[in-house]
Scaffold this active site. Structure first.
Site, short mmCIF file in Angstrom:
data_model
loop_
_atom_site.label_atom_id
_atom_site.label_comp_id
_atom_site.label_asym_id
_atom_site.label_seq_id
_atom_site.Cartn_x
_atom_site.Cartn_y
_atom_site.Cartn_z
N LYS A 11 12.31 128.12 90.17
CA LYS A 11 12.36 127.68 91.58
C LYS A 11 12.81 128.84 92.47
CE LYS A 11 10.94 123.46 91.07
NZ LYS A 11 9.63 123.06 91.60
N TYR A 41 14.44 126.78 84.31
CA TYR A 41 13.87 125.89 85.34
C TYR A 41 14.37 126.35 86.71
CZ TYR A 41 13.69 122.03 88.61
OH TYR A 41 13.50 121.28 89.74
N ARG A 83 27.23 114.60 92.31
CA ARG A 83 25.89 114.95 92.75
C ARG A 83 25.53 114.19 94.02
NH1 ARG A 83 26.80 117.96 89.32
NH2 ARG A 83 25.56 118.67 87.53
N ASP A 117 -5.32 121.00 86.11
CA ASP A 117 -4.10 121.81 86.11
C ASP A 117 -4.17 122.87 87.21
OD1 ASP A 117 -1.97 122.46 83.49
OD2 ASP A 117 -2.11 123.82 85.23
N ASP A 157 25.64 122.18 83.24
CA ASP A 157 25.97 121.30 84.37
C ASP A 157 26.86 122.02 85.37
OD1 ASP A 157 26.16 118.08 82.68
OD2 ASP A 157 24.64 118.93 84.00
N SER A 212 14.51 122.99 94.76
CA SER A 212 15.59 122.23 94.15
C SER A 212 16.95 122.81 94.48
CB SER A 212 15.40 122.25 92.62
OG SER A 212 16.56 121.80 91.97
N PHE A 218 3.85 119.66 94.14
CA PHE A 218 4.87 119.06 93.26
C PHE A 218 4.72 119.55 91.81
CE2 PHE A 218 6.71 115.97 96.02
CZ PHE A 218 5.70 115.41 96.81
N ARG A 254 28.01 118.71 79.17
CA ARG A 254 26.65 119.19 78.87
C ARG A 254 26.53 120.62 79.37
NH1 ARG A 254 21.51 116.17 81.61
NH2 ARG A 254 22.48 117.05 83.47
C1 WQD Z 1 23.38 114.13 86.86
C2 WQD Z 1 24.80 113.95 86.37
C3 WQD Z 1 25.20 114.91 84.21
C4 WQD Z 1 22.66 112.20 81.90
C5 WQD Z 1 18.57 116.98 88.13
C6 WQD Z 1 17.29 117.52 87.64
C7 WQD Z 1 16.92 118.80 88.33
C8 WQD Z 1 17.12 118.70 89.83
C9 WQD Z 1 18.46 118.13 90.20
C10 WQD Z 1 15.02 118.43 90.94
C11 WQD Z 1 25.34 115.21 85.69
C12 WQD Z 1 25.38 113.39 84.18
C13 WQD Z 1 23.31 112.84 82.94
C14 WQD Z 1 23.43 111.46 80.96
C15 WQD Z 1 25.43 112.03 82.15
N1 WQD Z 1 16.11 117.89 90.40
N2 WQD Z 1 24.67 112.75 83.06
N3 WQD Z 1 24.80 111.41 81.12
O1 WQD Z 1 21.45 117.74 86.02
O2 WQD Z 1 21.99 117.12 88.42
O3 WQD Z 1 19.65 117.77 87.71
O4 WQD Z 1 18.58 116.87 89.52
O5 WQD Z 1 14.77 119.57 91.04
O6 WQD Z 1 15.57 119.03 88.04
O7 WQD Z 1 17.42 117.77 86.27
O8 WQD Z 1 20.65 115.55 87.04
O9 WQD Z 1 20.56 113.24 86.23
O10 WQD Z 1 20.53 115.14 84.53
O11 WQD Z 1 22.63 114.65 85.76
O12 WQD Z 1 26.67 111.98 82.27
O13 WQD Z 1 22.90 110.86 79.97
O14 WQD Z 1 24.81 112.92 85.38
O15 WQD Z 1 26.21 115.54 83.44
O16 WQD Z 1 26.72 115.31 86.00
P1 WQD Z 1 21.05 117.10 87.28
P2 WQD Z 1 21.02 114.60 85.82
#
Ligand code: WQD
Length: 345
Positions: free
Chosen positions: A157, A153, A231, A62, A308, A128, A84, A305
């Site tokens: 960062k 989270y 995204r 760790d 978001d 991020s 990472f 969610r």
């Molecule tokens: C993407 C989209 C959800 C799950 C992630 C990581 C974060 C960062 C950025 C590194 C959103 C939608 C998701 C589901 C859905 N990465 N969704 N149904 O929240 O953008 O963040 O990437 O640092 O650490 O968490 O990614 O894949 O969770 O969501 O509709 O079952 O998909 O609402 O619009 P997010 P995600």
């Protein structure tokens, strides 16, 4: 033949770390892996051995263990670190903030202290796009002001970036990831979400594989063309290659000369958006998956969610020009590779 540079890769058995280990080797570096296996499995090391043709140096441990970390520097003399190792589930961070601050912030401080003590002053840091919060305008540039983080989270960062900027004895290439997806084309390594996936693509592929019953699209009433969030999805191999470009930059002679001369144009802390520069909605991703694989996704549109952001994608001009890097793999390739990995893992 000149000796290979040792690069310490913390979290090197994780999703992005394992793909980066392959690209480091390909570029002539010698990756040294430390991982606590909190969010990965030892089988990833076996897969890396198969892909590399040799078993990379691996230490289970760790970044908070300063005796172990200092020992690694004495034994292997890494010339740079790719950091990472961090927890990265937005929802989990809301439920357990202390675990996130301990691992992501105190862990970074412990690592930096060891680097300073052992005279290692080069780092590529895993940041991020969450540091932007809900951006007022898109695409986001590196100069786009960061907004209050929507989760612990994201806050870790943002804190990490401040800590790295203030420790200007360390030259840092700070990479702000967008949404990493996909897997190595051999499907021997990929994303290993432990438990129920938080992220869209693993949940989607597990639904198509019959592990999950149905994918819920979180919200269909956002102010976007089709009502779903947007995204910037980036292939994990493109992201891994960006890390090698950042490591290369830290060792380019003209940069070292500029730093030695105290050239003001050379910041000790350089930040880059690592995305494709293209945003896709959730429904567009689902359609792309079905078109690329011929499979059907069982989904329904549900409630939003918490936490978001509506839309975020990258302006990639700076990384294109300074690192000479750009994403090469399209959304269809991301979907095909994600599906091949799901079928194989
Ligand atoms: C993407 C989209 C959800 C799950 C992630 C990581 C974060 C960062 C950025 C590194 C959103 C939608 C998701 C589901 C859905 N990465 N969704 N149904 O929240 O953008 O963040 O990437 O640092 O650490 O968490 O990614 O894949 O969770 O969501 O509709 O079952 O998909 O609402 O619009 P997010 P995600």
């Amino acid at each position: 033949m000149t000796a290979k540079r040792n690069i310490l890769v913390t979290g090197g058995l994780g999703f992005i770390g394992s793909h980066t280990v392959l690209c480091l080797n390909e570029a002539g570096y010698n990756p040294i892996i430390i991982d606590n296996l909190h969010n990965s499995k030892i089988e990833v090391l076996d897969a890396l051995e198969e892909l590399l043709g040799y078993r990379p140096v691996f230490v289970q441990g760790d970044v908070n263990d300063d005796a172990l970390i200092n020992g690694l520097f004495v034994t292997h003399r890494p010339e740079a670190v790719i950091h990472f190792a961090a927890h990265k589930a937005v929802g989990e961070s809301v439920d357990n903030p202390l675990m996130y601050y301990q691992n992501n912030v105190v862990g970074l401080i412990t690592l930096l202290a060891a680097m300073k003590a052992q005279d290692c002053s080069k780092m590529v840091f895993s940041s991020s796009c969450t540091v932007y919060g809900e951006p007022e305008t898109v695409p986001v540039k590196e100069s786009t002001p960061t907004r209050p983080a929507a989760s612990p989270y994201g806050a870790t960062k943002q804190m990490a970036e401040v800590i790295l900027k203030d420790n200007n004895w360390c030259e840092v290439q700070c990479l702000r990831y967008f949404n990493p997806v996909g897997a190595h084309p051999t499907a021997k390594i990929g994303e290993l979400p432990l438990g129920v996936p938080n992220n869209l693509i693993p949940y989607l592929t597990q639904t198509v594989a019959g592990i999950r019953e149905k994918l819920t699209v979180y919200g269909g009433d956002y102010h976007t063309a089709d009502g779903t969030c947007i995204r910037d999805y980036i292939h994990v191999m493109d992201l891994a290659e960006a890390h090698v470009a950042a490591i290369d930059r830290l060792f380019t002679s003209q940069r070292i000369q500029k730093v030695l001369e105290g050239d003001p144009s050379t910041d000790s802390f350089e930040v880059f958006n690592i995305g494709t520069g293209v945003g896709y909605s959730v429904l567009e991703v689902i359609n792309a998956f079905e078109k690329a694989t011929g499979e059907r996704v069982n989904y329904s549109v549900g409630n939003r969610r918490a936490g978001d952001v509506v839309a975020v994608w990258a302006d990639t001009e700076k990384v294109n020009q300074v690192l000479g890097w750009s994403a090469k793999r399209d959304l269809a390739t991301m979907m095909k590779d994600a599906w091949n990995w799901q079928k194989n893992c």
